[in-house]
Write a protein that holds these residues in place. Structure first.
Motif, mmCIF file in Angstrom:
data_model
loop_
_atom_site.group_PDB
_atom_site.id
_atom_site.type_symbol
_atom_site.label_atom_id
_atom_site.label_comp_id
_atom_site.label_asym_id
_atom_site.label_seq_id
_atom_site.Cartn_x
_atom_site.Cartn_y
_atom_site.Cartn_z
ATOM 1 N N UNK A 42 -6.174 -10.665 2.954
ATOM 2 C CA UNK A 42 -6.738 -9.397 3.435
ATOM 3 C C UNK A 42 -5.671 -8.306 3.426
ATOM 4 N N UNK A 43 -4.500 -8.620 3.962
ATOM 5 C CA UNK A 43 -3.426 -7.630 3.980
ATOM 6 C C UNK A 43 -2.885 -7.378 2.573
ATOM 7 N N UNK A 44 -2.820 -8.415 1.761
ATOM 8 C CA UNK A 44 -2.356 -8.248 0.384
ATOM 9 C C UNK A 44 -3.266 -7.278 -0.368
ATOM 10 N N UNK A 45 -4.559 -7.417 -0.194
ATOM 11 C CA UNK A 45 -5.504 -6.528 -0.865
ATOM 12 C C UNK A 45 -5.397 -5.104 -0.336
ATOM 13 N N UNK A 46 -5.157 -4.953 0.950
ATOM 14 C CA UNK A 46 -4.985 -3.617 1.521
ATOM 15 C C UNK A 46 -3.747 -2.935 0.937
ATOM 16 N N UNK A 47 -2.677 -3.679 0.806
ATOM 17 C CA UNK A 47 -1.449 -3.123 0.227
ATOM 18 C C UNK A 47 -1.668 -2.767 -1.245
ATOM 19 N N UNK A 48 -2.408 -3.595 -1.970
ATOM 20 C CA UNK A 48 -2.691 -3.291 -3.375
ATOM 21 C C UNK A 48 -3.532 -2.022 -3.514
ATOM 22 N N UNK A 49 -4.439 -1.796 -2.576
ATOM 23 C CA UNK A 49 -5.219 -0.545 -2.597
ATOM 24 C C UNK A 49 -4.297 0.651 -2.374
ATOM 25 N N UNK A 50 -3.318 0.489 -1.493
ATOM 26 C CA UNK A 50 -2.337 1.554 -1.286
ATOM 27 C C UNK A 50 -1.569 1.833 -2.572
ATOM 28 N N UNK A 51 -1.231 0.789 -3.302
ATOM 29 C CA UNK A 51 -0.521 0.940 -4.577
ATOM 30 C C UNK A 51 -1.352 1.744 -5.567
ATOM 31 N N UNK A 52 -2.639 1.499 -5.582
ATOM 32 C CA UNK A 52 -3.527 2.232 -6.485
ATOM 33 C C UNK A 52 -3.494 3.721 -6.170
ATOM 34 N N UNK A 53 -3.526 4.057 -4.891
ATOM 35 C CA UNK A 53 -3.472 5.459 -4.477
ATOM 36 C C UNK A 53 -2.130 6.077 -4.870
#
Length: 78
Positions: free
Chosen positions: A42-53
């Motif tokens: 869950x946290x890994x996916x949240x961080x990856x979304x931040x990377x996309x931004x």
């Protein structure tokens, strides 16, 4: 066309900020990988979304720097 000193500075600042965003996204991707290895998806996916931004913002800033380099001037909107 030769850029004025303020335009040169602005272009350099924009490129620097874009570079900082890229570096931050790379570091966050490493953190996301470690989170995933620790089974914290869950946290890994949240961080990856931040990377996309961050990557999108990096691209946008690089585009603005290119506009400054090309001498494109935008006016204020009212």
């Amino acid at each position: 066309m030769t850029l004025t000193k303020p335009s040169q500075d602005l272009k350099r600042y924009l490129q620097g900020i874009a570079s900082d965003l890229k570096w931050s996204a790379v570091e966050l991707m490493r953190i996301a990988e470690r989170l995933s290895l620790a089974r914290n998806e869950a946290d890994a996916q949240a961080v990856l979304r931040m990377c996309t931004v961050l990557h999108a913002d990096e691209d946008r800033l690089a585009g603005y720097a290119d506009e400054v380099g090309a001498g494109i001037v935008r006016g204020k909107t009212e």
